[in-house]
Enzyme design. Structure first.
Site, PDB file in Angstrom:
ATOM      1  N   GLU A 169       0.803  -1.236   0.000  1.00  0.00           N
ATOM      2  CA  GLU A 169       0.000   0.000   0.000  1.00  0.00           C
ATOM      3  C   GLU A 169       0.833   1.282   0.000  1.00  0.00           C
ATOM      4  O   GLU A 169       0.609   2.177   0.812  1.00  0.00           O
ATOM      5  CB  GLU A 169      -0.959  -0.002   1.202  1.00  0.00           C
ATOM      6  CG  GLU A 169      -1.895  -1.200   1.186  1.00  0.00           C
ATOM      7  CD  GLU A 169      -2.779  -1.299   2.426  1.00  0.00           C
ATOM      8  OE1 GLU A 169      -2.747  -0.402   3.285  1.00  0.00           O
ATOM      9  OE2 GLU A 169      -3.521  -2.303   2.535  1.00  0.00           O
ATOM     10  N   ASN A 220       1.999  -5.328  -3.038  1.00  0.00           N
ATOM     11  CA  ASN A 220       0.597  -5.624  -2.731  1.00  0.00           C
ATOM     12  C   ASN A 220      -0.165  -4.323  -2.477  1.00  0.00           C
ATOM     13  O   ASN A 220       0.340  -3.431  -1.789  1.00  0.00           O
ATOM     14  CB  ASN A 220       0.576  -6.498  -1.464  1.00  0.00           C
ATOM     15  CG  ASN A 220      -0.772  -7.115  -1.170  1.00  0.00           C
ATOM     16  OD1 ASN A 220      -1.364  -7.743  -2.041  1.00  0.00           O
ATOM     17  ND2 ASN A 220      -1.265  -6.944   0.055  1.00  0.00           N
ATOM     18  N   HIS A 261     -10.678  -6.151  -1.974  1.00  0.00           N
ATOM     19  CA  HIS A 261     -11.722  -5.955  -0.946  1.00  0.00           C
ATOM     20  C   HIS A 261     -12.888  -5.244  -1.622  1.00  0.00           C
ATOM     21  O   HIS A 261     -12.772  -4.067  -1.988  1.00  0.00           O
ATOM     22  CB  HIS A 261     -11.187  -5.075   0.188  1.00  0.00           C
ATOM     23  CG  HIS A 261     -10.100  -5.723   0.985  1.00  0.00           C
ATOM     24  ND1 HIS A 261     -10.320  -6.819   1.788  1.00  0.00           N
ATOM     25  CD2 HIS A 261      -8.783  -5.435   1.110  1.00  0.00           C
ATOM     26  CE1 HIS A 261      -9.183  -7.177   2.380  1.00  0.00           C
ATOM     27  NE2 HIS A 261      -8.239  -6.351   1.976  1.00  0.00           N
ATOM     28  N   GLU A 272      -6.331 -10.745  -0.818  1.00  0.00           N
ATOM     29  CA  GLU A 272      -7.131 -10.489   0.391  1.00  0.00           C
ATOM     30  C   GLU A 272      -8.614 -10.459   0.042  1.00  0.00           C
ATOM     31  O   GLU A 272      -9.381  -9.635   0.552  1.00  0.00           O
ATOM     32  CB  GLU A 272      -6.714  -9.162   1.032  1.00  0.00           C
ATOM     33  CG  GLU A 272      -5.234  -9.092   1.377  1.00  0.00           C
ATOM     34  CD  GLU A 272      -4.810  -7.799   2.048  1.00  0.00           C
ATOM     35  OE1 GLU A 272      -5.681  -7.029   2.500  1.00  0.00           O
ATOM     36  OE2 GLU A 272      -3.590  -7.564   2.121  1.00  0.00           O
ATOM     37  N   ASP A 310     -12.346 -10.394  -0.308  1.00  0.00           N
ATOM     38  CA  ASP A 310     -13.634 -10.497   0.386  1.00  0.00           C
ATOM     39  C   ASP A 310     -14.623  -9.611  -0.348  1.00  0.00           C
ATOM     40  O   ASP A 310     -14.247  -8.589  -0.932  1.00  0.00           O
ATOM     41  CB  ASP A 310     -13.557 -10.208   1.891  1.00  0.00           C
ATOM     42  CG  ASP A 310     -12.879  -8.910   2.277  1.00  0.00           C
ATOM     43  OD1 ASP A 310     -12.703  -8.025   1.425  1.00  0.00           O
ATOM     44  OD2 ASP A 310     -12.520  -8.777   3.460  1.00  0.00           O
TER      45      ASP A 310
HETATM   46  O1  G3I Z   1      -5.602  -8.042  19.240  1.00  0.00           O
HETATM   47  C1  G3I Z   1      -6.055  -6.759  19.713  1.00  0.00           C
HETATM   48  C2  G3I Z   1      -6.873  -6.936  20.958  1.00  0.00           C
HETATM   49  O2  G3I Z   1      -6.066  -7.463  21.985  1.00  0.00           O
HETATM   50  C3  G3I Z   1      -7.470  -5.592  21.348  1.00  0.00           C
HETATM   51  O3  G3I Z   1      -8.296  -5.738  22.448  1.00  0.00           O
HETATM   52  C4  G3I Z   1      -8.238  -5.003  20.198  1.00  0.00           C
HETATM   53  C5  G3I Z   1      -8.788  -3.602  20.533  1.00  0.00           C
HETATM   54  O4  G3I Z   1      -8.798  -2.754  19.422  1.00  0.00           O
HETATM   55  O5  G3I Z   1      -7.401  -4.890  19.082  1.00  0.00           O
HETATM   56  C6  G3I Z   1      -6.895  -6.133  18.635  1.00  0.00           C
HETATM   57  O6  G3I Z   1      -6.082  -5.921  17.528  1.00  0.00           O
HETATM   58  C7  G3I Z   1      -6.737  -5.599  16.322  1.00  0.00           C
HETATM   59  C8  G3I Z   1      -6.273  -6.597  15.273  1.00  0.00           C
HETATM   60  O7  G3I Z   1      -6.838  -6.296  14.011  1.00  0.00           O
HETATM   61  C9  G3I Z   1      -6.645  -8.053  15.613  1.00  0.00           C
HETATM   62  O8  G3I Z   1      -8.033  -8.178  15.624  1.00  0.00           O
HETATM   63  C10 G3I Z   1      -6.385  -4.198  15.882  1.00  0.00           C
HETATM   64  O9  G3I Z   1      -6.939  -3.275  16.789  1.00  0.00           O
HETATM   65  C11 G3I Z   1      -6.909  -3.942  14.490  1.00  0.00           C
HETATM   66  O10 G3I Z   1      -6.420  -2.678  14.050  1.00  0.00           O
HETATM   67  C12 G3I Z   1      -6.426  -5.005  13.547  1.00  0.00           C
HETATM   68  O11 G3I Z   1      -7.009  -4.785  12.292  1.00  0.00           O
HETATM   69  C13 G3I Z   1      -6.357  -5.397  11.206  1.00  0.00           C
HETATM   70  C14 G3I Z   1      -6.072  -4.354  10.127  1.00  0.00           C
HETATM   71  O12 G3I Z   1      -5.477  -4.979   9.013  1.00  0.00           O
HETATM   72  C15 G3I Z   1      -5.132  -3.286  10.651  1.00  0.00           C
HETATM   73  O13 G3I Z   1      -4.784  -2.402   9.661  1.00  0.00           O
HETATM   74  C16 G3I Z   1      -7.279  -6.470  10.634  1.00  0.00           C
HETATM   75  O14 G3I Z   1      -7.408  -7.544  11.583  1.00  0.00           O
HETATM   76  C17 G3I Z   1      -6.690  -7.017   9.344  1.00  0.00           C
HETATM   77  O15 G3I Z   1      -7.655  -7.833   8.720  1.00  0.00           O
HETATM   78  C18 G3I Z   1      -6.364  -5.879   8.407  1.00  0.00           C
HETATM   79  O16 G3I Z   1      -5.769  -6.413   7.250  1.00  0.00           O
HETATM   80  C19 G3I Z   1      -5.453  -5.486   6.228  1.00  0.00           C
HETATM   81  C20 G3I Z   1      -4.233  -6.003   5.507  1.00  0.00           C
HETATM   82  O17 G3I Z   1      -3.195  -6.238   6.407  1.00  0.00           O
HETATM   83  C21 G3I Z   1      -3.786  -5.034   4.409  1.00  0.00           C
HETATM   84  N1  G3I Z   1      -4.863  -4.721   3.512  1.00  0.00           N
HETATM   85  C22 G3I Z   1      -6.099  -4.282   4.154  1.00  0.00           C
HETATM   86  C23 G3I Z   1      -6.565  -5.291   5.181  1.00  0.00           C
HETATM   87  C24 G3I Z   1      -7.890  -4.924   5.769  1.00  0.00           C
HETATM   88  O18 G3I Z   1      -7.815  -3.729   6.507  1.00  0.00           O
END
Ligand code: G3I
Length: 436
Positions: A144, A187, A223, A252, A254
């Site tokens: 990105e 990516n 996405h 990715e 969905d």
């Molecule tokens: O694990 C913590 C948890 O302990 C805490 O209580 C909670 C509170 O906010 O956060 C949890 O972590 C989160 C994590 O996902 C696991 O669920 C983060 O806040 C959250 O920001 C994170 O989001 C991820 C996101 O990337 C961050 O940018 C998504 O799971 C993940 O699917 C997403 O993936 C991205 C790709 O890497 C790049 N392309 C876009 C895609 C979708 O956004």
């Protein structure tokens, strides 16, 4: 080395279509993967669905910079290692995601000056890729790095702002040196059709190829939802990148929605990949709707209770597989079947076995075949069936993944990879096929 040894019986009927996403994609020379969260691997339904259906995994968050190097020079690989080991134990490949990204970047990186930042970036790439050397099929080296909108400009980030445009090239060169066997990908999202952003990425890849900067693949996140639908030129866009001499991967996927509309979109994306020779695989961004980053949009192939959605059947059918139509009807048990074993490949330390199940003179609705392995052999991976072990760990019973229906005289096959663990390479003893 192929060795057609150990043929016990031959079946004259054609092999039935694959019944899982991974097996169907494999028949098309591709992988079918999913994003995985390490902390879900203890959930039985999650892991069963993952193991049955998918042939590739991408850690959803566990290989991002904040997870792997939360403070400078101090690396924590526990959660990522857990996913990689799980995949390796089952013959799945791994996509590494991601080495250099503006998001999920620990604060210390952003506060470095240019000289320190350059060495921190190169050190991060080198350390992480060396830790996983030889075990990652493809790395998203840079993620990105371009802005949305019409400018085609680079996105502001510590790397862009302090190191300038050259940081991407430098990251790829460092990555190649660290693990020459890994495919190196760029990516991004909103690059799925021709637009200013994808044109800018295209120009960069073209330039890299012309100047010999090491890049092997481009990932299209894909996405999609109502605001960002599957573009009508999706396939053409994949093709124009492939024509630059790189593989393309759907990384990715969905698609928000439900029912037949969602299914049609999924089928179209799958067909687009199959139509592009260098589209080597598809990864969906999660196993189940309930853990999706866009959960409320129900964008995945399995619902919150791991039931297959219409989109699942659409993808499997597009891949040339056979959807289940609701699973085995209860009350089977009539009819008969036979099982015939073949060693389809062998190598020092292992072999692949295949068992063809053939219905007798009546149609059957389900079957099971017991296989007894010689210790210390281990079954590293199996496909086109659901494997369950007895308490001793030597007798594995294979049953259909979901639909075991076979017309009279019709056949299906399942297969497995065995590692000999230094012991005998004898094939398993194949018990009687039973209509259960
Ligand atoms: O694990 C913590 C948890 O302990 C805490 O209580 C909670 C509170 O906010 O956060 C949890 O972590 C989160 C994590 O996902 C696991 O669920 C983060 O806040 C959250 O920001 C994170 O989001 C991820 C996101 O990337 C961050 O940018 C998504 O799971 C993940 O699917 C997403 O993936 C991205 C790709 O890497 C790049 N392309 C876009 C895609 C979708 O956004």
């Amino acid at each position: 080395m192929l060795a057609a040894a150990g043929i016990v019986a031959l079946s004259g009927t054609a092999q039935a279509a694959a019944t899982t996403l991974g097996a169907a994609a494999a028949e098309k020379g591709r992988y079918f993967g999913t994003a995985v969260a390490a902390n879900r691997l203890g959930e039985a339904d999650y892991t069963a669905t993952l193991n049955t259906e998918f042939s590739s995994v991408t850690p959803e968050n566990e290989m991002k910079w904040d997870a792997l190097e939360p403070s400078r020079g101090s690396f924590s690989y526990g959660s990522a290692d857990r996913i990689v080991s799980h995949a390796e134990g089952r013959g799945m490949q791994v996509r590494g995601h991601t080495l250099v990204w503006h998001s999920q970047l620990p604060g210390w990186v952003g506060s470095l000056g240019a000289t320190d930042l350059r060495s921190a970036m190169n050190n991060h790439i080198t350390q992480v890729m060396t830790h996983y050397k030889g075990r990652i099929a493809a790395w998203d080296v840079v993620n990105e790095a371009f802005q949305d909108g019409g400018s085609g400009a680079r996105r502001s980030s510590p790397f862009q702002d302090k190191l300038g445009d050259g940081f991407i090239e430098e990251a790829f060169r460092t990555a190649r040196a660290a693990d020459p066997a890994a495919q190196l990908c760029y990516n991004d999202y909103n690059t799925d059709g021709a637009n200013a952003k994808s044109n800018a990425v295209y120009a960069m890849v073209k330039d890299f190829k012309q100047r010999g900067v090491p890049i092997d693949c481009v990932g299209f996140q894909s996405h999609f939802n109502a605001q960002s639908p599957v573009p009508s030129d999706y396939q053409a866009n994949l093709q124009r990148f492939a024509d630059l001499g790189v593989d393309v991967q759907i990384t990715e996927l969905d698609i928000e929605g439900s029912g037949s509309a969602q299914a049609t979109n999924y089928a179209n994306v799958t067909k687009a990949c199959l139509a592009v020779t260098r589209c080597t695989g598809i990864t969906v961004w999660g196993v189940t709707d309930k853990y999706s980053w866009r959960s409320s949009g129900t964008p995945l192939l399995f619902d919150g209770t791991y039931q297959k959605k219409p989109a699942y059947a659409a993808v499997l059918t597009a891949l040339g597989g056979t959807p289940d139509g609701g699973g085995n009807p209860p009350g089977g048990g009539t009819g008969s079947c036979t099982a015939a074993y073949t060693t389809t490949a062998s190598w020092p330390g292992g072999y692949n076995g295949q068992v063809t199940v053939t219905a007798g003179s009546a149609a059957i609705t389900t079957w099971e075949v017991p296989l007894t392995f010689t210790a210390p052999q281990k079954v590293a991976n199996s496909w086109n069936g659901t494997a369950s072990w007895d308490g001793s760990g030597t007798v594995l019973t294979m049953r259909p993944s979901y639909n075991g229906s076979l017309a009279a005289g019709a056949s299906t096959s399942f297969g497995f990879t065995v590692t000999t663990n230094g012991g005998s390479a004898s094939p398993p003893a194949v018990g009687a096929c039973k209509v259960s």
